[in-house]
Design a protein around this motif. Sequence first.
Motif, PDB file in Angstrom:
ATOM      1  N   ASN A 131       0.851  -1.179   0.000  1.00  0.00           N
ATOM      2  CA  ASN A 131       0.000   0.000   0.000  1.00  0.00           C
ATOM      3  C   ASN A 131       0.891   1.234   0.000  1.00  0.00           C
ATOM      4  O   ASN A 131       2.010   1.206   0.523  1.00  0.00           O
ATOM      5  CB  ASN A 131      -0.886   0.033   1.246  1.00  0.00           C
ATOM      6  CG  ASN A 131      -1.854  -1.133   1.310  1.00  0.00           C
ATOM      7  OD1 ASN A 131      -2.263  -1.665   0.281  1.00  0.00           O
ATOM      8  ND2 ASN A 131      -2.221  -1.534   2.517  1.00  0.00           N
ATOM      9  N   VAL A 132       0.379   2.331  -0.553  1.00  0.00           N
ATOM     10  CA  VAL A 132       1.161   3.567  -0.521  1.00  0.00           C
ATOM     11  C   VAL A 132       0.215   4.763  -0.483  1.00  0.00           C
ATOM     12  O   VAL A 132      -0.531   5.016  -1.430  1.00  0.00           O
ATOM     13  CB  VAL A 132       2.156   3.647  -1.706  1.00  0.00           C
ATOM     14  CG1 VAL A 132       1.484   3.357  -3.041  1.00  0.00           C
ATOM     15  CG2 VAL A 132       2.860   4.995  -1.729  1.00  0.00           C
ATOM     16  N   VAL A 133       0.224   5.447   0.667  1.00  0.00           N
ATOM     17  CA  VAL A 133      -0.576   6.653   0.865  1.00  0.00           C
ATOM     18  C   VAL A 133       0.297   7.711   1.532  1.00  0.00           C
ATOM     19  O   VAL A 133       1.433   7.451   1.919  1.00  0.00           O
ATOM     20  CB  VAL A 133      -1.841   6.374   1.710  1.00  0.00           C
ATOM     21  CG1 VAL A 133      -2.838   5.535   0.928  1.00  0.00           C
ATOM     22  CG2 VAL A 133      -1.485   5.690   3.032  1.00  0.00           C
ATOM     23  N   ASN A 134      -0.271   8.906   1.686  1.00  0.00           N
ATOM     24  CA  ASN A 134       0.530  10.049   2.130  1.00  0.00           C
ATOM     25  C   ASN A 134       1.010   9.945   3.569  1.00  0.00           C
ATOM     26  O   ASN A 134       2.031  10.521   3.932  1.00  0.00           O
ATOM     27  CB  ASN A 134      -0.271  11.341   1.966  1.00  0.00           C
ATOM     28  CG  ASN A 134      -0.395  11.749   0.518  1.00  0.00           C
ATOM     29  OD1 ASN A 134       0.385  11.330  -0.331  1.00  0.00           O
ATOM     30  ND2 ASN A 134      -1.395  12.572   0.227  1.00  0.00           N
ATOM     31  N   GLY A 135       0.244   9.263   4.414  1.00  0.00           N
ATOM     32  CA  GLY A 135       0.644   9.130   5.807  1.00  0.00           C
ATOM     33  C   GLY A 135      -0.206   9.921   6.776  1.00  0.00           C
ATOM     34  O   GLY A 135      -0.094   9.746   7.991  1.00  0.00           O
ATOM     35  N   ASP A 136      -1.060  10.815   6.254  1.00  0.00           N
ATOM     36  CA  ASP A 136      -2.012  11.515   7.114  1.00  0.00           C
ATOM     37  C   ASP A 136      -3.414  10.970   6.848  1.00  0.00           C
ATOM     38  O   ASP A 136      -3.639  10.232   5.890  1.00  0.00           O
ATOM     39  CB  ASP A 136      -1.968  13.027   6.887  1.00  0.00           C
ATOM     40  CG  ASP A 136      -2.388  13.429   5.471  1.00  0.00           C
ATOM     41  OD1 ASP A 136      -2.484  12.538   4.590  1.00  0.00           O
ATOM     42  OD2 ASP A 136      -2.613  14.627   5.227  1.00  0.00           O
ATOM     43  N   ILE A 137      -4.349  11.310   7.716  1.00  0.00           N
ATOM     44  CA  ILE A 137      -5.758  11.001   7.493  1.00  0.00           C
ATOM     45  C   ILE A 137      -6.552  12.281   7.696  1.00  0.00           C
ATOM     46  O   ILE A 137      -6.102  13.207   8.381  1.00  0.00           O
ATOM     47  CB  ILE A 137      -6.277   9.883   8.421  1.00  0.00           C
ATOM     48  CG1 ILE A 137      -6.025  10.231   9.895  1.00  0.00           C
ATOM     49  CG2 ILE A 137      -5.650   8.546   8.065  1.00  0.00           C
ATOM     50  CD1 ILE A 137      -6.625   9.237  10.869  1.00  0.00           C
ATOM     51  N   PHE A 138      -7.724  12.338   7.090  1.00  0.00           N
ATOM     52  CA  PHE A 138      -8.545  13.545   7.194  1.00  0.00           C
ATOM     53  C   PHE A 138      -9.999  13.180   6.968  1.00  0.00           C
ATOM     54  O   PHE A 138     -10.320  12.058   6.555  1.00  0.00           O
ATOM     55  CB  PHE A 138      -8.096  14.604   6.170  1.00  0.00           C
ATOM     56  CG  PHE A 138      -8.270  14.181   4.728  1.00  0.00           C
ATOM     57  CD1 PHE A 138      -9.442  14.475   4.038  1.00  0.00           C
ATOM     58  CD2 PHE A 138      -7.264  13.494   4.060  1.00  0.00           C
ATOM     59  CE1 PHE A 138      -9.614  14.088   2.718  1.00  0.00           C
ATOM     60  CE2 PHE A 138      -7.426  13.102   2.733  1.00  0.00           C
ATOM     61  CZ  PHE A 138      -8.603  13.401   2.060  1.00  0.00           C
ATOM     62  N   ARG A 139     -10.871  14.125   7.250  1.00  0.00           N
ATOM     63  CA  ARG A 139     -12.290  14.010   6.917  1.00  0.00           C
ATOM     64  C   ARG A 139     -12.591  15.018   5.819  1.00  0.00           C
ATOM     65  O   ARG A 139     -12.091  16.148   5.843  1.00  0.00           O
ATOM     66  CB  ARG A 139     -13.168  14.277   8.145  1.00  0.00           C
ATOM     67  CG  ARG A 139     -12.883  13.361   9.317  1.00  0.00           C
ATOM     68  CD  ARG A 139     -13.790  13.683  10.513  1.00  0.00           C
ATOM     69  NE  ARG A 139     -13.253  13.104  11.733  1.00  0.00           N
ATOM     70  CZ  ARG A 139     -13.453  11.851  12.141  1.00  0.00           C
ATOM     71  NH1 ARG A 139     -14.199  11.051  11.400  1.00  0.00           N
ATOM     72  NH2 ARG A 139     -12.925  11.406  13.264  1.00  0.00           N
TER      73      ARG A 139
END
Length: 357
Positions: A239-247
């Motif tokens: 998997n590869v995502v930015n590393g932050d989460i948000f709504r």
Amino acid sequence: MTQSALVVGVTGIVGRALASLLVKEGWQVAGLSRHATTQLGVTPVTADLRDGNGLTRALASIRPSHVFLCTWSRQATEAENIRVNSAMVRAVLDAVRPAGTVRHVGLVTGLKHYLGPFEAYGRGVLPQTPFREDQGRLDVDNFYYAQEDEVFAAAARDGFRWSVHRPHTIIGQAVGNAMNMGTTLAAYATLCRETGRPFHFPGSPVQWHGLTDMTDARLLARHLLWAATTPGAVDQAFNVVNGDIFRWKWMWARIAQWFGLEPAPFTAKNAGGILPLERQMADDAPLWAALAQRRGLVEPDLARLASPWHTDADLGRPIEVVTDMSKSRRLGFTDYQATDDAFFDLFGELRAHRLIP
């Protein structure tokens, strides 16, 4: 030893970012696409991936140590997606085989590995999140699985190593791309500002209120390079995502602010029914063409900038979509990108290139 790469889909969001990174890192880069790239430092190779003979001729003089597969072709059904996209992967790997130089193949797929294809998006038994790489394949037809199987078969035959990369929705610049949420939202926000229309969130209540993540194309490019040059990362899927989460209820306000807009309230009046961009933007092509002429924009064709169908699919999901990056972290990939900054960087680039006013 100078590394040499063949970037397949070099004019797309991922291919463009990857080619730029590899050139900066001193690689020799050939970029394959249907229309020749003008990217600095990249040797253009033009071919149609569905024309095996033409592809073989186009790649006859290319001797890559690494092949990065960063493209796909959208078809009307998943059966056709499987037939066409698996054949394209097979054709590329068959075409570079005679050179005998390929040591690594990187394949970019995505979270539909866990969510299922667009035909079955978010229906049936919903997968558990956060998504982790050890979750098995779904019991549905999926062209991502077919692409993987082509890479695995060619690796067993030819002896190269491989990596599979599963990003979430990708933020980056490319004109004419089939799936481009960032540019779609930029075009939508621009039209709302120019016409005075309300800036409505086009997705589901779950996406508005729930947690999610995304993937910057630049971070994905670094991940592809990392996996291709890190011995412990070979022959694995990540998997590869930015590393932050948000709504999205937070992000929507951030995007609105960048464009000088007030976000329309997401209230009970519209929370029960999604306001898809395909419907909101259905008649906007003439408006965009007129805007482009009036403001001196370089792309008057809205269809080459916006992909409302894809943005609607992602923002209309009935589940939170959060992605686990522990596997990459344990192996040493620690890059991070704030997603709001990824959007803002893209919007600034679009403005600098006169794609939005």
